[in-house]
Scaffold this active site. Structure first.
Site, PDB file in Angstrom:
ATOM      1  CG  HIS A  68      44.141  47.570  36.748  1.00  6.98           C
ATOM      2  ND1 HIS A  68      44.123  46.486  37.600  1.00  6.98           N
ATOM      3  CD2 HIS A  68      44.884  48.523  37.371  1.00  6.98           C
ATOM      4  CE1 HIS A  68      44.826  46.777  38.691  1.00  6.98           C
ATOM      5  NE2 HIS A  68      45.299  48.014  38.570  1.00  6.98           N
ATOM      6  CD  GLU A  71      42.661  44.338  34.884  1.00  3.31           C
ATOM      7  OE1 GLU A  71      41.748  44.488  35.720  1.00  3.31           O
ATOM      8  OE2 GLU A  71      43.869  44.341  35.194  1.00  3.31           O
ATOM      9  NE  ARG A 126      48.703  47.560  36.790  1.00  2.80           N
ATOM     10  CZ  ARG A 126      48.230  46.478  37.417  1.00  2.80           C
ATOM     11  NH1 ARG A 126      47.718  45.484  36.740  1.00  2.80           N
ATOM     12  NH2 ARG A 126      48.270  46.392  38.737  1.00  2.80           N
ATOM     13  CG  HIS A 196      40.566  44.010  39.191  1.00  2.00           C
ATOM     14  ND1 HIS A 196      41.404  45.087  38.995  1.00  2.00           N
ATOM     15  CD2 HIS A 196      39.870  44.271  40.330  1.00  2.00           C
ATOM     16  CE1 HIS A 196      41.240  45.952  39.986  1.00  2.00           C
ATOM     17  NE2 HIS A 196      40.318  45.478  40.815  1.00  2.00           N
ATOM     18  CD  GLU A 270      42.523  39.837  39.126  1.00  2.00           C
ATOM     19  OE1 GLU A 270      42.478  39.836  37.883  1.00  2.00           O
ATOM     20  OE2 GLU A 270      43.125  40.723  39.781  1.00  2.00           O
TER      21      GLU A 270
END
Lengths: 309, 99
Positions: A68, A71, A126, A196, A270
């Site tokens: 993405h 990020e 994104r 991410h 994440e």
């Protein structure tokens, strides 16, 4: 040289690719750079194969960052990982073991078109940048475009949505290129790691359904130790668990696809934070974020090397 | 200005819907105001107690805040002005480079 490049700032796509070229020229015993294809807009999809060169058969770990575009901490971590690996090979026995026994295939920027667009036009983009013939909206969510219960849960059929799954699985050339590479090398790729942001979580399959994976015991144990190690650095808490329970149900993700296609240890990180800065994680937090994450990744890798079948 | 100053006055707001009615209202508002969802990645994931981070354009923020007051939805402004936050980070980098 490694010391001339600043790993505590965000870099543009061009800077990252120049860095990759430099490493390829300088560290020939440990780095081999190659391309696995081209993006929608024609950019090369570069991979760094990192590890001590050996004639002997070696297993591998795949790491990708920047699926993405917005990020940015993801690509920053991929660069940090390579830097740390090369800098500490001699001084860190764990790193030496990792690079001697394994290759790491590192894709610092998966979504090259989207990343470039986030630098030049829209910081919060994104998706990819592919065009749609019927709608004016561009891009597909590259983490909903994989062929694993494609577009069933948590993805949108509408091209203007941020979780658009695409017109068909692997419609995006970036996804297709990586999928082809992983299919070709799946017999020796032991782990898949995707980076991410943001949520501070360490996730494993399944994302597309509420069910327990067959090798849950080893995967859960690796995740538990990784999160504990991560927390030991600066006290930052990461949640961990199956993505469907810990985050939400979504189909078409790269992590699920890698697992389904025979890579037994598949994780998605994440990274920081949990929303105070969100996608705008300040550069002064790159170092602590990458330092703690590095420890988690080393932990996972060593656990898989020593403790898992 | 970075990005042609397009984020001037934009905000990032964290919403916390607590009831089913608030969730329903939020989903309806999302489609009307076309906010940029930071988390979760899809509006379909929003449920009672889910923290929802949205990036709202400057010219729509008043309407959003009015809606939140009317629906009694708890919220926190995470970033007051996105453009200023971006510019500040950029100037910090320039200072660090000079040092």
């Amino acid at each position: 040289s490694l010391s001339a490049y600043n790993y505590e700032v965000y870099h543009s796509l061009e800077e990252i690719q120049d860095w990759m070229h430099q490493l390829n020229k300088t560290y020939t015993g440990f780095i081999h750079m190659f391309s696995i294809g081209r993006s929608y807009e024609g950019r090369s999809l570069f991979i760094l194969k990192l590890g001590r060169r050996s004639q002997a058969y070696k297993r591998a770990v795949w790491i990708d960052c920047g699926i993405h575009a917005r990020e940015w901490i993801g690509p920053a971590f991929c660069q940090w990982f390579v830097k740390e690996a090369l800098l500490t090979y001699r001084s860190d026995p764990a790193m030496k073991k990792m690079l001697n026994h394994l290759y790491f295939y590192i894709m610092p920027v998966f979504n090259v078109d989207g990343y470039h667009f986030s630098w030049t036009h829209d910081r919060f983009w994104r998706k990819t940048r592919s065009r749609n013939s019927r709608f004016h909206c561009r891009g597909v969510d590259a983490n909903r475009n994989w062929k694993v219960k494609w577009c069933v849960e948590g993805a949108s059929m509408h091209p203007c949505d941020d979780t658009y799954c695409g017109p068909f699985p692997e419609s995006e050339p970036e996804v297709k290129a990586v999928a082809n590479f992983l299919r070709k090398h799946r017999k020796h790729i032991r782990a898949y790691l995707s980076f991410h942001a943001y949520a501070q979580m360490l996730l494993y399959p399944y994302s597309y359904k509420y069910a327990t994976i067959p090798n849950f015991s080893c995967v859960e144990s690796a995740a538990h130790k990784a999160v504990k190690a991560l927390r030991s650095v600066y006290g930052v808490q990461y949640r961990y668990g199956p993505a469907s329970h810990t985050l939400y149900v979504s189909s078409g993700s790269s992590m699920d696809w890698a697992y389904k296609n025979g890579i037994p240890y598949s994780f998605a990180f994440e990274l920081r934070d949990t929303g105070y800065f969100g996608f705008l994680l300040p550069e002064m937090l790159i170092k602590p974020t990458c330092t703690e994450t590095m420890l988690a990744v080393k932990n996972i890798t060593m656990h898989l090397l020593k403790k898992c079948p | 200005h970075l990005y042609n100053n397009r984020y001037a006055g934009d905000k990032v707001i964290r919403l916390l819907p607590k009831t089913e009615g608030q969730v329903h209202a939020l989903k309806k508002m999302y489609h009307q105001l076309q906010v940029d969802l930071w988390q979760p990645s899809s509006i379909s994931y929003v449920s009672e107690g889910t923290a929802v981070d949205v990036h709202i354009l400057q010219n729509a923020s008043q309407a959003l805040l009015a809606f939140l007051h009317e629906a009694n939805i708890q919220y926190t402004i995470l970033i007051k002005d996105l453009q200023k936050t971006l510019e500040k980070e950029s100037s910090l980098r320039t200072q660090r480079n000079r040092r």
